[in-house]
Design a protein around this motif. Sequence first.
Motif, PDB file in Angstrom:
ATOM      1  N   ARG A 226       0.829  -1.203   0.000  1.00 24.89           N
ATOM      2  CA  ARG A 226       0.000   0.000   0.000  1.00 24.89           C
ATOM      3  C   ARG A 226       0.871   1.263   0.000  1.00 24.89           C
ATOM      4  NH1 ARG A 226      -5.337  -0.305   0.452  1.00 24.89           N
ATOM      5  NH2 ARG A 226      -6.311  -2.265   1.107  1.00 24.89           N
ATOM      6  N   GLY A 227       1.934   1.245   0.770  1.00 24.68           N
ATOM      7  CA  GLY A 227       2.826   2.402   0.792  1.00 24.68           C
ATOM      8  C   GLY A 227       3.473   2.639  -0.561  1.00 24.68           C
ATOM      9  N   GLY A 228       3.938   1.571  -1.203  1.00 30.56           N
ATOM     10  CA  GLY A 228       4.548   1.713  -2.516  1.00 30.56           C
ATOM     11  C   GLY A 228       3.567   2.192  -3.567  1.00 30.56           C
ATOM     12  N   LEU A 229       2.337   1.676  -3.514  1.00 25.75           N
ATOM     13  CA  LEU A 229       1.323   2.098  -4.477  1.00 25.75           C
ATOM     14  C   LEU A 229       0.891   3.548  -4.237  1.00 25.75           C
ATOM     15  CD1 LEU A 229      -0.879  -1.126  -4.639  1.00 25.75           C
ATOM     16  CD2 LEU A 229       0.718  -0.293  -6.374  1.00 25.75           C
ATOM     17  N   ALA A 230       0.841   3.957  -2.979  1.00 30.78           N
ATOM     18  CA  ALA A 230       0.511   5.356  -2.684  1.00 30.78           C
ATOM     19  C   ALA A 230       1.585   6.290  -3.252  1.00 30.78           C
ATOM     20  CB  ALA A 230       0.374   5.549  -1.181  1.00 30.78           C
ATOM     21  N   TYR A 231       2.844   5.878  -3.107  1.00 30.23           N
ATOM     22  CA  TYR A 231       3.929   6.692  -3.663  1.00 30.23           C
ATOM     23  C   TYR A 231       3.858   6.712  -5.188  1.00 30.23           C
ATOM     24  CZ  TYR A 231       8.744   8.372  -4.427  1.00 30.23           C
ATOM     25  OH  TYR A 231       9.843   9.091  -4.815  1.00 30.23           O
ATOM     26  N   LEU A 232       3.576   5.555  -5.793  1.00 27.21           N
ATOM     27  CA  LEU A 232       3.480   5.494  -7.251  1.00 27.21           C
ATOM     28  C   LEU A 232       2.320   6.353  -7.753  1.00 27.21           C
ATOM     29  CD1 LEU A 232       4.558   4.280  -9.865  1.00 27.21           C
ATOM     30  CD2 LEU A 232       3.140   2.259  -9.446  1.00 27.21           C
ATOM     31  N   ARG A 233       1.179   6.320  -7.062  1.00 31.45           N
ATOM     32  CA  ARG A 233       0.063   7.177  -7.445  1.00 31.45           C
ATOM     33  C   ARG A 233       0.470   8.652  -7.372  1.00 31.45           C
ATOM     34  NH1 ARG A 233      -5.254   6.978  -3.784  1.00 31.45           N
ATOM     35  NH2 ARG A 233      -3.685   7.606  -2.245  1.00 31.45           N
ATOM     36  N   TRP A 234       1.208   9.009  -6.331  1.00 29.94           N
ATOM     37  CA  TRP A 234       1.673  10.392  -6.189  1.00 29.94           C
ATOM     38  C   TRP A 234       2.599  10.768  -7.345  1.00 29.94           C
ATOM     39  CZ3 TRP A 234       6.051  13.261  -5.922  1.00 29.94           C
ATOM     40  CH2 TRP A 234       5.954  14.545  -5.389  1.00 29.94           C
ATOM     41  N   LEU A 235       3.524   9.882  -7.683  1.00 30.76           N
ATOM     42  CA  LEU A 235       4.468  10.156  -8.769  1.00 30.76           C
ATOM     43  C   LEU A 235       3.755  10.307 -10.114  1.00 30.76           C
ATOM     44  CD1 LEU A 235       7.292   7.677  -7.742  1.00 30.76           C
ATOM     45  CD2 LEU A 235       7.543  10.158  -7.894  1.00 30.76           C
ATOM     46  N   LEU A 236       2.748   9.472 -10.362  1.00 33.16           N
ATOM     47  CA  LEU A 236       2.003   9.582 -11.614  1.00 33.16           C
ATOM     48  C   LEU A 236       1.288  10.933 -11.700  1.00 33.16           C
ATOM     49  CD1 LEU A 236       0.566   5.966 -11.832  1.00 33.16           C
ATOM     50  CD2 LEU A 236       2.134   7.009 -13.476  1.00 33.16           C
ATOM     51  N   ALA A 237       0.759  11.402 -10.581  1.00 34.69           N
ATOM     52  CA  ALA A 237       0.124  12.720 -10.578  1.00 34.69           C
ATOM     53  C   ALA A 237       1.167  13.815 -10.756  1.00 34.69           C
ATOM     54  CB  ALA A 237      -0.659  12.916  -9.283  1.00 34.69           C
ATOM     55  N   TYR A 238       2.296  13.677 -10.090  1.00 36.74           N
ATOM     56  CA  TYR A 238       3.346  14.693 -10.139  1.00 36.74           C
ATOM     57  C   TYR A 238       3.919  14.830 -11.550  1.00 36.74           C
ATOM     58  CZ  TYR A 238       7.532  17.252  -8.543  1.00 36.74           C
ATOM     59  OH  TYR A 238       8.519  18.183  -8.346  1.00 36.74           O
ATOM     60  N   PHE A 239       4.069  13.681 -12.243  1.00 35.86           N
ATOM     61  CA  PHE A 239       4.621  13.700 -13.591  1.00 35.86           C
ATOM     62  C   PHE A 239       3.545  13.526 -14.659  1.00 35.86           C
ATOM     63  CE2 PHE A 239       8.540  12.383 -11.218  1.00 35.86           C
ATOM     64  CZ  PHE A 239       9.245  13.549 -11.464  1.00 35.86           C
ATOM     65  N   ARG A 240       2.307  13.810 -14.285  1.00 33.80           N
ATOM     66  CA  ARG A 240       1.193  13.865 -15.213  1.00 33.80           C
ATOM     67  C   ARG A 240       1.065  12.624 -16.093  1.00 33.80           C
ATOM     68  NH1 ARG A 240      -0.844  16.613 -11.696  1.00 33.80           N
ATOM     69  NH2 ARG A 240      -1.629  18.705 -12.070  1.00 33.80           N
ATOM     70  N   GLY A 241       1.136  11.456 -15.438  1.00 31.80           N
ATOM     71  CA  GLY A 241       0.857  10.207 -16.127  1.00 31.80           C
ATOM     72  C   GLY A 241       1.975   9.659 -16.978  1.00 31.80           C
ATOM     73  N   ASP A 242       3.159  10.226 -16.887  1.00 31.74           N
ATOM     74  CA  ASP A 242       4.291   9.737 -17.674  1.00 31.74           C
ATOM     75  C   ASP A 242       4.955   8.580 -16.929  1.00 31.74           C
ATOM     76  OD1 ASP A 242       7.103   9.511 -18.649  1.00 31.74           O
ATOM     77  OD2 ASP A 242       6.422  11.100 -19.985  1.00 31.74           O
ATOM     78  N   ILE A 243       4.826   7.381 -17.467  1.00 38.06           N
ATOM     79  CA  ILE A 243       5.319   6.189 -16.784  1.00 38.06           C
ATOM     80  C   ILE A 243       6.838   6.216 -16.645  1.00 38.06           C
ATOM     81  CG2 ILE A 243       5.561   3.670 -16.980  1.00 38.06           C
ATOM     82  CD1 ILE A 243       2.767   3.633 -18.248  1.00 38.06           C
ATOM     83  N   ALA A 244       7.529   6.665 -17.673  1.00 36.87           N
ATOM     84  CA  ALA A 244       8.993   6.695 -17.617  1.00 36.87           C
ATOM     85  C   ALA A 244       9.473   7.605 -16.490  1.00 36.87           C
ATOM     86  CB  ALA A 244       9.572   7.149 -18.954  1.00 36.87           C
ATOM     87  N   LEU A 245       8.883   8.786 -16.390  1.00 38.30           N
ATOM     88  CA  LEU A 245       9.308   9.728 -15.361  1.00 38.30           C
ATOM     89  C   LEU A 245       8.892   9.264 -13.974  1.00 38.30           C
ATOM     90  CD1 LEU A 245       8.519  13.099 -17.178  1.00 38.30           C
ATOM     91  CD2 LEU A 245      10.703  11.876 -17.053  1.00 38.30           C
ATOM     92  N   ALA A 246       7.695   8.668 -13.859  1.00 38.19           N
ATOM     93  CA  ALA A 246       7.247   8.144 -12.573  1.00 38.19           C
ATOM     94  C   ALA A 246       8.156   7.004 -12.108  1.00 38.19           C
ATOM     95  CB  ALA A 246       5.800   7.669 -12.660  1.00 38.19           C
TER      96      ALA A 246
END
Length: 319
Positions: free
Chosen positions: A234-254
């Motif tokens: 859950r912690g890892g997925l929460a961070y990944l969700r945050w990164l996807l929002a921060y980098f606007r859905g760019d998988i490479a940058l996330a």
Amino acid sequence: MGRGLRLSRSLQLLGAALLATASQVSIAAKDDPAAFEAALLEAVFSDHARYLADLAVAHEHGEGVEREPARAAALYCESARLGNVEAMYSLGWMYANGRGLERNDAYAGTLFAMAAFFGHPQADRMRRYTGDYEGAVPDCLQPPPDESPDPGWSAEAYIAALSVQRQHLARLVVNLSADYAISPRLALAIALTESNLDADAVSSKNAMGVMQLIPDTAARFNVRKPFDPEENIRGGLAYLRWLLAYFRGDIALAAAGYNAGERAVDRYRGVPPYAETQAYVARILAFMQRRKHAYDSRVTEPSPVAPALQLVSERGGGS
């Protein structure tokens, strides 16, 4: 294979035409087929973006065609998506002055920030009138919704091929991914790359568990028991969700942010030049077979250089 051969042949023919008209494809690149194809595609995008920008100018000012500001704005936007810096600036000017569009300083500020990132000489000065970049992006620059993210891919079929001891954790990752609006495929890609689904894994940097959370990240996302599989995932997925929002859905940058930290991605304005991070991103993208992911913009404000990062990534410069 046949389609690939036809595409390659088409590219060769198009390349010959571009070279004959003094395009920007270097003759030296022809000695390396992969480099030639990449340079050719770059030239195609650049030439088309320039054509759209020129057509937009004509429609904006009524030069040889009917004056249609709305049409000009749409053309500028498409050109900007393809990386044309002058189009970014011109569309920003239209928003800043309310010419053919409803005035929107936030959109204008974003477009001027994008143009300034790529070195446009007037764009940075214009930002003094529109204010700082706030993360607002015109609808025409938003990526299309990803309604069918993983067609033809079955999480269950993939899990069935894993060893018995890893199947339970893989299903846990897949089941929990829905709670965070993350593709099961991306969630599994991260978990497999991080720990190979080992709940007891500890790295040399003290990253822990299935999602390899370092202590700071665990604390940031309220993970108190990092070796508890569900809490760790859950912690890892929460961070990944945050990164996807921060980098606007760019998988490479996330993915780069997950491996090296989001600040490193911001600092290098793309995937950092670390061998480990570049290999990590390449593995995630190979598993995913796409670069875009849906994201919730309410989770966090975007990276301060998000629009420019998206353009670099989309044009192949971000990985």
